[in-house]
Enzyme design. Sequence first.
Site, PDB file in Angstrom:
ATOM      1  N   HIS A  84       0.842  -1.189   0.000  1.00 34.95           N
ATOM      2  CA  HIS A  84       0.000   0.000   0.000  1.00 34.95           C
ATOM      3  C   HIS A  84       0.880   1.243   0.000  1.00 34.95           C
ATOM      4  O   HIS A  84       2.106   1.161   0.092  1.00 34.95           O
ATOM      5  CB  HIS A  84      -0.986   0.004   1.178  1.00 34.95           C
ATOM      6  N   HIS A  86       1.242   3.931   2.003  1.00 36.93           N
ATOM      7  CA  HIS A  86       1.769   4.654   3.157  1.00 36.93           C
ATOM      8  C   HIS A  86       3.291   4.676   3.117  1.00 36.93           C
ATOM      9  O   HIS A  86       3.933   3.701   2.726  1.00 36.93           O
ATOM     10  CB  HIS A  86       1.258   4.038   4.464  1.00 36.93           C
ATOM     11  N   ASP A  88       5.824   4.455   5.121  1.00 35.50           N
ATOM     12  CA  ASP A  88       6.718   3.476   5.755  1.00 35.50           C
ATOM     13  C   ASP A  88       6.787   2.179   4.969  1.00 35.50           C
ATOM     14  O   ASP A  88       7.541   1.269   5.339  1.00 35.50           O
ATOM     15  CB  ASP A  88       6.297   3.214   7.208  1.00 35.50           C
ATOM     16  N   HIS A  89       6.033   2.097   3.872  1.00 32.27           N
ATOM     17  CA  HIS A  89       6.067   0.916   3.015  1.00 32.27           C
ATOM     18  C   HIS A  89       6.587   1.208   1.613  1.00 32.27           C
ATOM     19  O   HIS A  89       6.816   0.263   0.846  1.00 32.27           O
ATOM     20  CB  HIS A  89       4.673   0.294   2.917  1.00 32.27           C
ATOM     21  N   HIS A 173      -7.643  -1.447   5.610  1.00 28.88           N
ATOM     22  CA  HIS A 173      -6.764  -0.447   6.214  1.00 28.88           C
ATOM     23  C   HIS A 173      -7.285   0.933   5.830  1.00 28.88           C
ATOM     24  O   HIS A 173      -8.277   1.062   5.114  1.00 28.88           O
ATOM     25  CB  HIS A 173      -5.326  -0.674   5.732  1.00 28.88           C
ATOM     26  N   ASP A 244      -0.648  -3.768   5.862  1.00 28.54           N
ATOM     27  CA  ASP A 244      -1.389  -3.323   7.045  1.00 28.54           C
ATOM     28  C   ASP A 244      -2.847  -3.749   6.922  1.00 28.54           C
ATOM     29  O   ASP A 244      -3.470  -3.613   5.864  1.00 28.54           O
ATOM     30  CB  ASP A 244      -1.277  -1.806   7.180  1.00 28.54           C
TER      31      ASP A 244
END
Length: 381
Positions: A84, A86, A88-89, A173, A244
């Site tokens: 996804h 976000h 941090d990914h 999520h 997530d």
Amino acid sequence: MLKLTFLGTSAGVPTKQRNVTALAIECLNPYLIGSIRQQDKNKSNNKNSKSRPWLLIDCGEGTQHQLLHTKLSLHQLAVICITHVHGDHCYGLPGLLASAAMSGRREPLTLIAPKAIATLLDAVILTTELHLPFAINFMTIEDLLSEPINQNKVTIRLDNQHQLEIDITPLSHRVASYGFGITQTITRRSLNTDKLIADSIQASALWGKLQQGEDVMTDDGRMLRSVDYVDNEISQTRAVIAGDNDTPERLKAAVVGADVLVHEATYTSDVLAKIQAKNPDFDPMHSSAQLLGRFAEQVGVRNLIMTHFSARYQSFDNPTSSTPNMAHIRLESESVYQGNLWLAHDFAQYMVNGSADLADLAGETESGSVQYLGSARDHNN
């Protein structure tokens, strides 16, 4: 066999001990490279270890720095999957691609990701004059899920006896998030030499052609069919890697037959409840250790690796400490889950063996299909 190396296990932001999310998966064929364990022990033998194709699941900021502490090479990276959008990914993706280009990579690279990742890369390429000397085969998850034929599946052929199938499961999520099922299939052709000799067919070049699937004619005019003299053994290993997700039940179908599930356990249930109560208008939409453990127990997941831990949880394991730490995650999981449980840390490595015959080749027993190997940093010294 699939070898997992966790390059980042923190949720949201990095800590001194944990980087943000990234997971490397090496695709090992023991029929071709012999004993994997022995090669990993022999630190002077790096040739075969650097020739293994591998996948990257998510690419948080700093992932390329984490790779420097492993034996993984960007030249052998076959596929990148992004769960996804976000940060941090995915914030580490442009830098990793740029480094691959500067290191001389020229082979095409498959990228399976949400459409928004294409917008991100286009912006970086335009604004920073990034030049990629290799083609990116971009497969958008939205398009894959909408295809009426072979929907949600991508087949990656590594060689004529070794392939991967990547299937996609929508999760729950704050943004669209997905899980990836990685199924490795290895086909081994074994020549029945006893039958050949019994049929008065002596060792010659014909044997090799038969093993490769060719029908051949002998000097005395006999037609030999490959199917009559070759046994095909098929072995599979399957790992499910979730992005997530606050609803593990979304993976109920995906984990059937899986050898391991890798899933976030961002909080303990009490911390998650406090966060949700503090701000009713904002739900982080993550799983707790209890929620995930209960799901895994109910559906019969045999091997569970938890990751993506909130930065509030320290890396030590002390159940008596008032400071949130891994023991609190672990104990909550163990209260509802009876299978094999691991809490991943950065550079933790696991060998996943999907079949008894492949496990035997690596010196394993049938007692479990997942083995913790230690730290990639230790193995890379």
